[in-house]
Design a protein around this motif. Structure first.
Motif, PDB file in Angstrom:
ATOM      1  N   TRP A 289       8.638  -1.382 -17.625  1.00 36.82           N
ATOM      2  CA  TRP A 289       7.721  -0.284 -17.862  1.00 36.82           C
ATOM      3  C   TRP A 289       8.520   0.966 -18.153  1.00 36.82           C
ATOM      4  O   TRP A 289       9.578   1.184 -17.591  1.00 36.82           O
ATOM      5  CB  TRP A 289       6.857  -0.018 -16.628  1.00 36.82           C
ATOM      6  CG  TRP A 289       5.797  -1.022 -16.373  1.00 36.82           C
ATOM      7  CD1 TRP A 289       5.680  -1.822 -15.282  1.00 36.82           C
ATOM      8  CD2 TRP A 289       4.681  -1.325 -17.206  1.00 36.82           C
ATOM      9  NE1 TRP A 289       4.572  -2.610 -15.385  1.00 36.82           N
ATOM     10  CE2 TRP A 289       3.941  -2.325 -16.565  1.00 36.82           C
ATOM     11  CE3 TRP A 289       4.241  -0.860 -18.446  1.00 36.82           C
ATOM     12  CZ2 TRP A 289       2.773  -2.859 -17.109  1.00 36.82           C
ATOM     13  CZ3 TRP A 289       3.083  -1.396 -18.982  1.00 36.82           C
ATOM     14  CH2 TRP A 289       2.368  -2.380 -18.316  1.00 36.82           C
ATOM     15  N   SER A 290       7.980   1.816 -19.009  1.00 39.00           N
ATOM     16  CA  SER A 290       8.521   3.161 -19.149  1.00 39.00           C
ATOM     17  C   SER A 290       7.666   4.063 -18.269  1.00 39.00           C
ATOM     18  O   SER A 290       6.673   3.642 -17.697  1.00 39.00           O
ATOM     19  CB  SER A 290       8.481   3.625 -20.608  1.00 39.00           C
ATOM     20  OG  SER A 290       7.185   4.023 -20.959  1.00 39.00           O
ATOM     21  N   SER A 291       8.021   5.306 -18.181  1.00 40.25           N
ATOM     22  CA  SER A 291       7.246   6.245 -17.365  1.00 40.25           C
ATOM     23  C   SER A 291       6.163   6.937 -18.180  1.00 40.25           C
ATOM     24  O   SER A 291       5.456   7.793 -17.666  1.00 40.25           O
ATOM     25  CB  SER A 291       8.171   7.282 -16.739  1.00 40.25           C
ATOM     26  OG  SER A 291       8.855   7.989 -17.755  1.00 40.25           O
ATOM     27  N   SER A 292       6.003   6.552 -19.446  1.00 38.96           N
ATOM     28  CA  SER A 292       5.052   7.228 -20.340  1.00 38.96           C
ATOM     29  C   SER A 292       3.784   6.416 -20.552  1.00 38.96           C
ATOM     30  O   SER A 292       3.837   5.200 -20.751  1.00 38.96           O
ATOM     31  CB  SER A 292       5.690   7.463 -21.709  1.00 38.96           C
ATOM     32  OG  SER A 292       6.867   8.203 -21.583  1.00 38.96           O
ATOM     33  N   GLU A 293       2.649   7.106 -20.530  1.00 33.29           N
ATOM     34  CA  GLU A 293       1.380   6.478 -20.852  1.00 33.29           C
ATOM     35  C   GLU A 293       1.238   6.337 -22.361  1.00 33.29           C
ATOM     36  O   GLU A 293       1.680   7.200 -23.103  1.00 33.29           O
ATOM     37  CB  GLU A 293       0.219   7.319 -20.340  1.00 33.29           C
ATOM     38  CG  GLU A 293       0.126   7.429 -18.851  1.00 33.29           C
ATOM     39  CD  GLU A 293      -1.059   8.282 -18.432  1.00 33.29           C
ATOM     40  OE1 GLU A 293      -1.473   9.165 -19.203  1.00 33.29           O
ATOM     41  OE2 GLU A 293      -1.569   8.050 -17.328  1.00 33.29           O
ATOM     42  N   SER A 294       0.597   5.267 -22.795  1.00 30.47           N
ATOM     43  CA  SER A 294       0.293   5.103 -24.213  1.00 30.47           C
ATOM     44  C   SER A 294      -1.180   5.386 -24.484  1.00 30.47           C
ATOM     45  O   SER A 294      -1.568   5.670 -25.605  1.00 30.47           O
ATOM     46  CB  SER A 294       0.648   3.696 -24.684  1.00 30.47           C
ATOM     47  OG  SER A 294      -0.069   2.738 -23.946  1.00 30.47           O
ATOM     48  N   SER A 295      -2.003   5.283 -23.435  1.00 32.82           N
ATOM     49  CA  SER A 295      -3.438   5.560 -23.517  1.00 32.82           C
ATOM     50  C   SER A 295      -3.963   5.706 -22.099  1.00 32.82           C
ATOM     51  O   SER A 295      -3.206   5.591 -21.130  1.00 32.82           O
ATOM     52  CB  SER A 295      -4.165   4.426 -24.237  1.00 32.82           C
ATOM     53  OG  SER A 295      -4.144   3.258 -23.443  1.00 32.82           O
ATOM     54  N   SER A 296      -5.266   5.900 -21.949  1.00 28.12           N
ATOM     55  CA  SER A 296      -5.841   6.042 -20.607  1.00 28.12           C
ATOM     56  C   SER A 296      -5.757   4.747 -19.797  1.00 28.12           C
ATOM     57  O   SER A 296      -5.772   4.773 -18.581  1.00 28.12           O
ATOM     58  CB  SER A 296      -7.284   6.523 -20.690  1.00 28.12           C
ATOM     59  OG  SER A 296      -8.066   5.574 -21.396  1.00 28.12           O
ATOM     60  N   SER A 297      -5.654   3.611 -20.476  1.00 31.61           N
ATOM     61  CA  SER A 297      -5.573   2.326 -19.765  1.00 31.61           C
ATOM     62  C   SER A 297      -4.258   1.597 -20.004  1.00 31.61           C
ATOM     63  O   SER A 297      -4.075   0.478 -19.541  1.00 31.61           O
ATOM     64  CB  SER A 297      -6.721   1.418 -20.193  1.00 31.61           C
ATOM     65  OG  SER A 297      -6.648   1.152 -21.584  1.00 31.61           O
ATOM     66  N   GLY A 298      -3.341   2.237 -20.724  1.00 33.37           N
ATOM     67  CA  GLY A 298      -2.097   1.559 -21.067  1.00 33.37           C
ATOM     68  C   GLY A 298      -0.863   2.397 -20.835  1.00 33.37           C
ATOM     69  O   GLY A 298      -0.927   3.600 -20.616  1.00 33.37           O
TER      70      GLY A 298
END
Length: 76
Positions: free
Chosen positions: A36-45
């Motif tokens: 995992w990275s520490s960054s969100e890609s979307s509200s659920s991802g």
């Protein structure tokens, strides 16, 4: 090894443990290390990184947070 073309200039060594999807099935065992990275890609991802075992490839992909990947802690 084999990591054809890889240089390991960063000094980071990862083992190809694969990942787990949201249905509980494991994938890419012995082929990729997934983190995992520490960054969100979307509200659920969130963004995940895949490091290939047989080559120098590193990919960034968006996955649901219900997937299971490895975590990597960094010392400051």
């Amino acid at each position: 090894s084999p990591n054809t073309g890889a240089t390991n200039t960063s000094g980071f060594t990862a083992l190809p443990g694969g990942g787990r999807n949201n249905d509980g099935y494991f994938f890419y065992l012995a082929s990729y290390a997934s983190f995992w990275s520490s960054s969100e890609s979307s509200s659920s991802g969130a963004w995940g990184r895949l490091l290939g075992y047989n080559g120098e490839d590193v990919g960034r992909y968006s996955y649901l947070r219900t997937h299971g990947f490895s975590g990597r802690c960094l010392k400051d």
